[in-house]
Design a protein around this motif. Structure first.
Motif, PDB file in Angstrom:
ATOM      1  N   PRO B 172       0.753  -1.199   0.035  1.00  0.00           N
ATOM      2  CA  PRO B 172      -0.030   0.039  -0.136  1.00  0.00           C
ATOM      3  C   PRO B 172       0.807   1.329   0.128  1.00  0.00           C
ATOM      4  O   PRO B 172       0.295   2.383  -0.344  1.00  0.00           O
ATOM      5  CB  PRO B 172      -0.793  -0.348   1.315  1.00  0.00           C
ATOM      6  N   MET B 173       2.378   1.136   0.279  1.00  0.00           N
ATOM      7  CA  MET B 173       2.968   2.445   0.431  1.00  0.00           C
ATOM      8  C   MET B 173       3.743   2.579  -0.780  1.00  0.00           C
ATOM      9  O   MET B 173       4.619   3.363  -0.868  1.00  0.00           O
ATOM     10  CB  MET B 173       3.982   2.207   1.592  1.00  0.00           C
ATOM     11  N   LEU B 174       3.538   1.896  -1.725  1.00  0.00           N
ATOM     12  CA  LEU B 174       4.490   1.913  -3.109  1.00  0.00           C
ATOM     13  C   LEU B 174       4.035   3.450  -3.515  1.00  0.00           C
ATOM     14  O   LEU B 174       3.006   3.954  -3.409  1.00  0.00           O
ATOM     15  CB  LEU B 174       3.778   0.950  -4.055  1.00  0.00           C
ATOM     16  N   GLY B 175       5.154   4.036  -3.919  1.00  0.00           N
ATOM     17  CA  GLY B 175       5.104   5.348  -4.521  1.00  0.00           C
ATOM     18  C   GLY B 175       4.301   5.584  -5.654  1.00  0.00           C
ATOM     19  O   GLY B 175       4.048   4.521  -6.437  1.00  0.00           O
ATOM     20  N   PRO B 176       3.781   6.902  -5.947  1.00  0.00           N
ATOM     21  CA  PRO B 176       3.218   6.855  -7.425  1.00  0.00           C
ATOM     22  C   PRO B 176       3.953   6.578  -8.535  1.00  0.00           C
ATOM     23  O   PRO B 176       5.329   6.863  -8.438  1.00  0.00           O
ATOM     24  CB  PRO B 176       2.737   8.429  -7.342  1.00  0.00           C
ATOM     25  N   GLY B 177       3.549   6.110  -9.585  1.00  0.00           N
ATOM     26  CA  GLY B 177       4.372   5.711 -10.778  1.00  0.00           C
ATOM     27  C   GLY B 177       4.845   4.140 -10.394  1.00  0.00           C
ATOM     28  O   GLY B 177       5.112   3.511 -11.431  1.00  0.00           O
ATOM     29  N   MET B 178       4.776   3.761  -9.110  1.00  0.00           N
ATOM     30  CA  MET B 178       5.144   2.252  -8.720  1.00  0.00           C
ATOM     31  C   MET B 178       3.904   1.591  -8.608  1.00  0.00           C
ATOM     32  O   MET B 178       4.082   0.244  -9.147  1.00  0.00           O
ATOM     33  CB  MET B 178       6.152   2.137  -7.892  1.00  0.00           C
ATOM     34  N   ARG B 179       3.084   2.210  -8.364  1.00  0.00           N
ATOM     35  CA  ARG B 179       1.712   1.422  -7.684  1.00  0.00           C
ATOM     36  C   ARG B 179       1.000   0.971  -8.833  1.00  0.00           C
ATOM     37  O   ARG B 179       0.442  -0.214  -8.789  1.00  0.00           O
ATOM     38  CB  ARG B 179       0.810   2.507  -6.922  1.00  0.00           C
ATOM     39  N   GLU B 180       0.969   1.969  -9.902  1.00  0.00           N
ATOM     40  CA  GLU B 180       0.008   1.579 -11.091  1.00  0.00           C
ATOM     41  C   GLU B 180       0.346   0.208 -11.663  1.00  0.00           C
ATOM     42  O   GLU B 180      -0.165  -0.627 -12.019  1.00  0.00           O
ATOM     43  CB  GLU B 180      -0.143   2.611 -12.099  1.00  0.00           C
ATOM     44  N   PRO B 181       1.741   0.322 -12.146  1.00  0.00           N
ATOM     45  CA  PRO B 181       2.430  -1.069 -12.901  1.00  0.00           C
ATOM     46  C   PRO B 181       2.231  -2.156 -12.188  1.00  0.00           C
ATOM     47  O   PRO B 181       1.642  -3.174 -12.547  1.00  0.00           O
ATOM     48  CB  PRO B 181       3.742  -0.598 -13.165  1.00  0.00           C
ATOM     49  N   PHE B 182       2.268  -1.988 -10.776  1.00  0.00           N
ATOM     50  CA  PHE B 182       2.229  -3.294  -9.777  1.00  0.00           C
ATOM     51  C   PHE B 182       0.895  -3.685  -9.850  1.00  0.00           C
ATOM     52  O   PHE B 182       0.644  -5.208 -10.166  1.00  0.00           O
ATOM     53  CB  PHE B 182       2.673  -2.888  -8.322  1.00  0.00           C
ATOM     54  N   TRP B 183      -0.012  -2.827  -9.783  1.00  0.00           N
ATOM     55  CA  TRP B 183      -1.509  -3.522  -9.669  1.00  0.00           C
ATOM     56  C   TRP B 183      -1.826  -4.025 -11.091  1.00  0.00           C
ATOM     57  O   TRP B 183      -2.661  -5.024 -11.188  1.00  0.00           O
ATOM     58  CB  TRP B 183      -2.599  -2.531  -9.352  1.00  0.00           C
ATOM     59  N   PHE B 184      -1.364  -3.361 -12.169  1.00  0.00           N
ATOM     60  CA  PHE B 184      -1.786  -3.773 -13.544  1.00  0.00           C
ATOM     61  C   PHE B 184      -1.129  -5.231 -13.643  1.00  0.00           C
ATOM     62  O   PHE B 184      -1.552  -6.299 -14.276  1.00  0.00           O
ATOM     63  CB  PHE B 184      -0.994  -2.881 -14.319  1.00  0.00           C
ATOM     64  N   CYS B 185       0.268  -5.260 -13.069  1.00  0.00           N
ATOM     65  CA  CYS B 185       0.661  -6.775 -13.339  1.00  0.00           C
ATOM     66  C   CYS B 185      -0.046  -7.926 -12.418  1.00  0.00           C
ATOM     67  O   CYS B 185      -0.362  -8.906 -12.949  1.00  0.00           O
ATOM     68  CB  CYS B 185       2.280  -6.737 -12.648  1.00  0.00           C
ATOM     69  N   ILE B 186      -0.546  -7.608 -11.290  1.00  0.00           N
ATOM     70  CA  ILE B 186      -1.442  -8.290 -10.471  1.00  0.00           C
ATOM     71  C   ILE B 186      -2.643  -8.585 -11.593  1.00  0.00           C
ATOM     72  O   ILE B 186      -2.741 -10.180 -11.384  1.00  0.00           O
ATOM     73  CB  ILE B 186      -1.885  -7.902  -9.221  1.00  0.00           C
ATOM     74  N   LEU B 187      -3.285  -7.951 -12.143  1.00  0.00           N
ATOM     75  CA  LEU B 187      -4.457  -8.012 -13.101  1.00  0.00           C
ATOM     76  C   LEU B 187      -4.041  -9.092 -14.249  1.00  0.00           C
ATOM     77  O   LEU B 187      -4.607 -10.116 -14.582  1.00  0.00           O
ATOM     78  CB  LEU B 187      -5.039  -6.789 -13.484  1.00  0.00           C
ATOM     79  N   ALA B 188      -2.718  -8.820 -14.858  1.00  0.00           N
ATOM     80  CA  ALA B 188      -2.303  -9.415 -15.739  1.00  0.00           C
ATOM     81  C   ALA B 188      -2.039 -10.855 -15.313  1.00  0.00           C
ATOM     82  O   ALA B 188      -2.313 -11.883 -16.273  1.00  0.00           O
ATOM     83  CB  ALA B 188      -0.881  -8.853 -16.286  1.00  0.00           C
ATOM     84  N   PHE B 189      -1.466 -11.212 -14.126  1.00  0.00           N
ATOM     85  CA  PHE B 189      -1.203 -12.546 -13.851  1.00  0.00           C
ATOM     86  C   PHE B 189      -2.424 -13.307 -13.536  1.00  0.00           C
ATOM     87  O   PHE B 189      -2.629 -14.426 -13.725  1.00  0.00           O
ATOM     88  CB  PHE B 189      -0.336 -12.528 -12.423  1.00  0.00           C
ATOM     89  N   LEU B 190      -3.432 -12.561 -12.884  1.00  0.00           N
ATOM     90  CA  LEU B 190      -4.699 -13.169 -12.443  1.00  0.00           C
ATOM     91  C   LEU B 190      -5.402 -13.688 -13.925  1.00  0.00           C
ATOM     92  O   LEU B 190      -5.803 -14.628 -13.918  1.00  0.00           O
ATOM     93  CB  LEU B 190      -5.575 -12.077 -11.956  1.00  0.00           C
ATOM     94  N   SER B 191      -5.136 -12.751 -14.849  1.00  0.00           N
ATOM     95  CA  SER B 191      -5.752 -13.127 -16.247  1.00  0.00           C
ATOM     96  C   SER B 191      -5.116 -14.539 -16.958  1.00  0.00           C
ATOM     97  O   SER B 191      -5.674 -15.348 -17.117  1.00  0.00           O
ATOM     98  CB  SER B 191      -6.018 -11.813 -17.172  1.00  0.00           C
ATOM     99  N   LEU B 192      -3.953 -14.411 -16.721  1.00  0.00           N
ATOM    100  CA  LEU B 192      -3.002 -15.499 -17.251  1.00  0.00           C
ATOM    101  C   LEU B 192      -3.299 -16.595 -16.316  1.00  0.00           C
ATOM    102  O   LEU B 192      -3.610 -18.011 -17.016  1.00  0.00           O
ATOM    103  CB  LEU B 192      -1.727 -15.274 -16.912  1.00  0.00           C
ATOM    104  N   TYR B 193      -3.515 -16.666 -15.129  1.00  0.00           N
ATOM    105  CA  TYR B 193      -4.001 -17.832 -14.255  1.00  0.00           C
ATOM    106  C   TYR B 193      -5.213 -18.305 -14.376  1.00  0.00           C
ATOM    107  O   TYR B 193      -5.208 -19.684 -14.956  1.00  0.00           O
ATOM    108  CB  TYR B 193      -4.009 -17.451 -12.910  1.00  0.00           C
ATOM    109  N   VAL B 194      -6.320 -17.633 -14.729  1.00  0.00           N
ATOM    110  CA  VAL B 194      -7.574 -18.083 -15.033  1.00  0.00           C
ATOM    111  C   VAL B 194      -7.658 -18.856 -16.521  1.00  0.00           C
ATOM    112  O   VAL B 194      -8.088 -19.828 -16.769  1.00  0.00           O
ATOM    113  CB  VAL B 194      -8.662 -17.100 -14.991  1.00  0.00           C
ATOM    114  N   LEU B 195      -6.765 -18.156 -17.463  1.00  0.00           N
ATOM    115  CA  LEU B 195      -6.518 -18.768 -18.735  1.00  0.00           C
ATOM    116  C   LEU B 195      -6.220 -20.052 -18.595  1.00  0.00           C
ATOM    117  O   LEU B 195      -6.570 -21.267 -19.149  1.00  0.00           O
ATOM    118  CB  LEU B 195      -5.950 -17.703 -19.592  1.00  0.00           C
ATOM    119  N   LEU B 196      -4.787 -20.206 -17.966  1.00  0.00           N
ATOM    120  CA  LEU B 196      -4.310 -21.424 -18.011  1.00  0.00           C
ATOM    121  C   LEU B 196      -5.178 -22.428 -17.211  1.00  0.00           C
ATOM    122  O   LEU B 196      -5.123 -23.655 -17.402  1.00  0.00           O
ATOM    123  CB  LEU B 196      -3.068 -21.425 -17.286  1.00  0.00           C
ATOM    124  N   LEU B 197      -5.623 -22.009 -16.245  1.00  0.00           N
ATOM    125  CA  LEU B 197      -6.661 -23.030 -15.306  1.00  0.00           C
ATOM    126  C   LEU B 197      -7.783 -23.318 -16.336  1.00  0.00           C
ATOM    127  O   LEU B 197      -7.978 -24.622 -16.234  1.00  0.00           O
ATOM    128  CB  LEU B 197      -7.166 -22.286 -14.218  1.00  0.00           C
TER     129      LEU B 197
END
Lengths: 225, 223, 99
Positions: B172-197
């Motif tokens: 939660p303390m990630l600085g601006p500019g780091m937070r957005e890519p991080f959450w984006f990557c979480i979504l990307a991995f979730l999508s990859l996960y559901v696809l592979l599943l």
């Protein structure tokens, strides 16, 4: 009914054990061999590495536990009596409890001889707080055996059961090993760290509660074909 | 439902993973760790999805065991396999980061040890399925359930034993500019996960159909 | 149908993989400006990076991302092959006339 079934199974296993002394004798000797191997690895210039005794004790317990579990169910498999036991008109969970108690009893007997031996050979002050040490050993053994008895019972029919038992058991019982080793090490210090040891006993008690409940809950569907 | 969403998931996953490198590339550097901290954008999401996958596997195993649903068993196999895959990613990228940040490849730290143990439990689960012989599906289900309940115990015990990893409070303390890519990557991995599943479940379904067909043919031949 | 979808998936993943590795390799000298907040317990962004800092880290970052891509692609390839094999067996069975 439940308690009586559990008691009958427990007494049966213990009677077999007392008559043959097969598991106890071999397990104890095996644990001793393991201790020697660790001594070679961990003793340097005649002095033991700090905390080594606690680690050696619990690794020996874990090895001996795997052996005991394997033997207990190998005996049932050899005479094909596990099926008969499960077909008996008795609650399945009671059979599990009986088996668990028998394994715990054999392991505690092994530990009874193992602890003084380790304390003596590695010059470790394990017995400064005997009450807490006993609490650690009992809760740790129940935790290890609760998971082990369930898996060993299920592996009776499996092909490569000798390999699979430790493969399944060790990663899941790691919390028991950590708690046992750290708790024992806290007790073996120059000034025993009682709050630390109590914390580990509490953790082990929580582990036992969760995993015994889980095993009782899953034993029936797991052992049904 | 899972199967029908495959084309959509495919598109989102590919899109997300095509954009992610640019977002990571544009994210600011971390003050003390510098460039190497960029491993974090794929490492941490993989770890989060790995834990999620472990719970998916444990819960579907419980449904299989108590309700006898074959479909749940297929999800459990798929989730176990993906947990191992994600665990491999986490355990391989972690040391690469640690080498620069801590100066060693491996540390017996709480988070590292519990990830390793989780990976081991689910690898054991797959080993049982592969080498256990008859009835191993139930045994694997039990291992997954026990593994799931073991997560807090492993975590607490290893945590008291050792801690070195950046804390979770870092997220939660990630600085601006780091937070957005991080959450984006979480979504990307979730999508990859559901696809592979979804794909892995489809494989299990096809295998089940194949087995059923073979049995059918066998019956007809023997009749 | 599924086979074609998977083939496209493989191709696109491979393409994005190379672009991802490329982007990670070519770290720019001018990252976007962001004011670093004074946090002590978290990651603090910084704009100017000493060049000494960049050298040893690049192979590690590159290795990490390459590993992730290779792992996922290998898994997808294996999955694809297994699916194709099962599908082939199924087709063979359905076309076998009942004896």
């Amino acid at each position: 009914m439940f308690a009586r079934t559990a008691w009958t199974v427990f007494r049966k296993d213990l009677t077999v054990e007392v008559r043959t002394r097969e598991t106890l004798a071999t397990t104890l000797f095996f644990a001793l061999s393991a201790v020697i191997v660790f001594a070679v690895a961990l003793v340097r210039d005649g002095r033991v590495v700090a905390d080594a005794a606690a680690g050696i004790l619990w690794v020996a317990i874990a090895f001996a536990g795997t052996l005991t579990l394997g033997r207990t169910f190998e005996r049932e498999r050899y005479t094909d009596t596990l099926r008969a036991l499960l077909l008996a008109p008795a609650p399945r969970a009671a059979i599990y409890v009986g088996k668990l108690l028998a394994v715990v009893a054999v392991l505690l007997l092994t530990e009874l001889m193992l602890v003084p031996l380790v304390a003596l050979l590695f010059d470790a002050a394990l017995l400064q707080r005997p009450g807490l040490l006993v609490a650690l050993l009992v809760t740790g053994t129940i935790g290890f055996a609760s998971v082990g008895t369930l898996f060993a019972a299920m592996l009776v029919r499996a092909r490569s059961r000798d390999v699979l038992l430790p493969v399944l058991l060790y990663p899941i019982t790691i919390p028991v090993i950590i708690a046992g080793v750290r708790g024992t090490a806290a007790l073996a210090q120059l000034v025993p760290d009682e709050p630390m040891a109590t914390f580990w006993v509490m953790l082990l008690a929580a582990f036992d509660t969760v995993f015994v409940t889980l095993a009782l809950w899953t034993f029936d569907p797991l052992m049904t074909d | 439902m899972l199967q029908r969403s495959v084309p959509l998931l495919l598109v989102t996953t590919i899109a997300a993973f095509s954009v992610a490198p640019f977002l990571i590339h544009n994210a600011p550097y971390e003050s003390t760790m510098g460039l190497v901290q960029k491993i974090f954008y794929f490492h941490a999401p993989a770890g989060i999805v790995m834990f999620l996958s472990a719970f998916v596997c444990g819960i579907s195993s419980a449904i299989f065991l108590f309700r006898g649903r074959q479909g749940a068993d297929r999800v459990a196999v798929a989730a176990a396999e993906l947990t191992v895959l994600l665990g491999t990613i986490v355990l391989a990228t972690g040391p690469l980061w640690a080498r620069k940040a801590w100066g060693v490849w491996w540390q017996w730290d709480a988070r590292l040890t519990s990830s390793l143990l989780l990976w081991m439990m689910f690898t054991a689960c797959l080993l049982v399925r592969r080498y256990g012989g008859p009835g191993s599906d139930k045994l694997a289900a039990a291992v997954a359930i026990f593994g799931m309940f073991n997560v807090p115990f492993v975590y607490v015990s290893v945590n008291v034993w050792r801690t070195l990893h950046p804390k979770t409070t870092v997220v939660p303390m990630l600085g601006p500019g780091m937070r957005e890519p991080f959450w984006f990557c979480i979504l990307a991995f979730l999508s990859l996960y559901v696809l592979l599943l979804a794909l892995r479940v489809r494989l299990a379904e096809q295998q089940a159909t194949l087995d059923a067909r073979y049995l059918e043919l066998d019956d007809r031949a023997s009749a | 149908m599924l086979k074609r979808v998977l083939r496209v998936l493989g191709l696109v993943l491979a393409l994005t993989a190379t672009s991802g590795i490329g982007a990670a390799a070519a770290q720019p000298s001018s990252p976007p400006s962001a004011a670093p907040p004074a946090a002590t317990d978290g990651f603090v962004p910084v704009t100017d990076l000493p060049p000494v800092e960049q050298l040893p880290a690049a192979p590690l970052v590159l290795g990490a991302y390459a590993f992730i891509w290779v792992a996922v692609l290998v898994y997808v390839a294996l999955l694809w092959r297994r699916l194709a094999a099962v599908q082939k067996d199924l087709d063979a069975l359905t076309h076998t006339p009942p004896r």
